[in-house]
Enzyme design. Structure first.
Site, PDB file in Angstrom:
ATOM      1  N   ASP A 279      30.764  36.238  60.402  1.00 44.91           N
ATOM      2  CA  ASP A 279      31.170  36.507  59.030  1.00 44.91           C
ATOM      3  C   ASP A 279      30.998  35.203  58.258  1.00 44.91           C
ATOM      4  OD1 ASP A 279      33.374  34.956  59.791  1.00 44.91           O
ATOM      5  OD2 ASP A 279      34.586  36.718  60.236  1.00 44.91           O
TER       6      ASP A 279
ATOM      7  N   LYS B  41      31.711  40.148  54.772  1.00 44.07           N
ATOM      8  CA  LYS B  41      31.834  40.859  53.504  1.00 44.07           C
ATOM      9  C   LYS B  41      30.470  41.358  53.035  1.00 44.07           C
ATOM     10  CE  LYS B  41      34.754  39.447  50.405  1.00 44.07           C
ATOM     11  NZ  LYS B  41      35.429  38.676  49.355  1.00 44.07           N
TER      12      LYS B  41
ATOM     13  N   MET C  54      45.216  32.925  55.093  1.00 47.32           N
ATOM     14  CA  MET C  54      44.722  34.025  54.256  1.00 47.32           C
ATOM     15  C   MET C  54      45.804  34.518  53.308  1.00 47.32           C
ATOM     16  SD  MET C  54      42.669  36.014  57.304  1.00 47.32           S
ATOM     17  CE  MET C  54      44.089  35.884  58.420  1.00 47.32           C
TER      18      MET C  54
END
Length: 279
Positions: free
Chosen positions: A55, A76, A191
């Protein structure tokens, strides 16, 4: 030659009976993002892997060093969509069953909010051999390069790691902010930039001193790293004023206040953006 063909002796050809042994999947943590902080084992595997599924969290420098023909982006997608974990699991098994050496590359450490445990269970359930390659989690590395230790004999003898981005299908949060406020020590949130107002409010309402130091480290060890400091009461405004964006690590506790005593002599200089990079 078709699968039903036989050799001169009337027996099936070797191709007919050939069974491809599954390749190995390597669950590799890339560390906080600086390529020089990759482990020796991770570097070796990335050099020789048939396929790397990644990712964006390993960082642009690490990803760009991989040949395009050997890497697959499973992070994403357009318009904010993400590759479902179920698809990643299935792709890992598919590639391994073709006999490939497969690296599943994650930012930080695969087993710290990286879904490495889920992937390991899925691979085992489907008979695919795998190896775990640990790395330094950004929960420790990002504060460290900003001059913040997550533990300190004078300030914190314990540290709690929590995610600020839980599975959206959960009916309620598994993070008990009241317990964390009462536990003391350092709280590190990964996050959690977008939900910063929620959990700083929850911690204050649970009794944590509004003057508790807080630090935000954006893109720790990446070019253009940003660090912002404040208190539990002011950090949301500081975030907005400085323009802190994901990915970032939040450090809550007295250790966050130690940065000011060391920052003038700190030689971890990640805060200059790369040429051509716009902040």
């Amino acid at each position: 030659m078709s699968a039903n063909e036989t050799g001169p002796d009337g027996n099936p050809t070797p191709e007919t009976n050939a069974v491809v042994e599954p390749g190995t999947v390597y669950l590799v943590g890339s560390g906080p993002g600086d390529p020089e902080l990759l482990t020796v084992r991770a570097t070796q595997l990335l050099e020789h892997a048939d396929v790397v599924l990644h990712d964006r969290l390993p960082g642009r420098k690490i990803i760009d060093a991989l040949p395009e023909g050997r890497r697959e982006d499973v992070g994403k997608r357009a318009v904010g969509d993400r590759t479902p974990q179920s698809e990643i699991n299935e792709r890992l098994v598919e590639l391994a069953r073709e006999g490939n050496s497969v690296v599943r590359l994650k930012g930080g450490d695969s087993f710290v909010f990286g879904r490495g445990g889920e992937e390991a269970e899925y691979l085992a359930a489907h008979g695919v051999p795998f190896e775990v390659v640990p790395a330094v989690t950004s929960a420790i590395a990002a504060p460290a390069v900003a001059g913040i230790p997550v533990t300190h004999r004078d300030h914190a003898s314990s540290v709690s790691f929590v995610t600020g981005h839980e599975d959206p299908t959960k009916e309620e949060s598994a993070v008990d902010w009241e317990v964390l406020a009462a536990t003391g020590g350092t709280i590190v949130v990964l996050m959690g930039v977008s939900r910063l107002p929620d959990y700083t409010t929850a911690l204050r309402e649970a009794g944590l001193n509004p003057e508790t130091p807080v630090a935000l480290i954006e893109r720790g060890t990446w070019p253009g790293q940003q660090v912002a400091t404040g208190t539990l009461e002011t950090i949301v405004d500081v975030r907005d004023d400085v323009g802190i964006e994901p990915p970032a690590v939040t450090v809550i506790g007295d250790v966050a206040g130690t940065r000011e005593s060391v920052v003038d002599f700190l030689q971890n200089d990640y805060e200059q953006p790369e040429e051509g990079e716009i902040r």
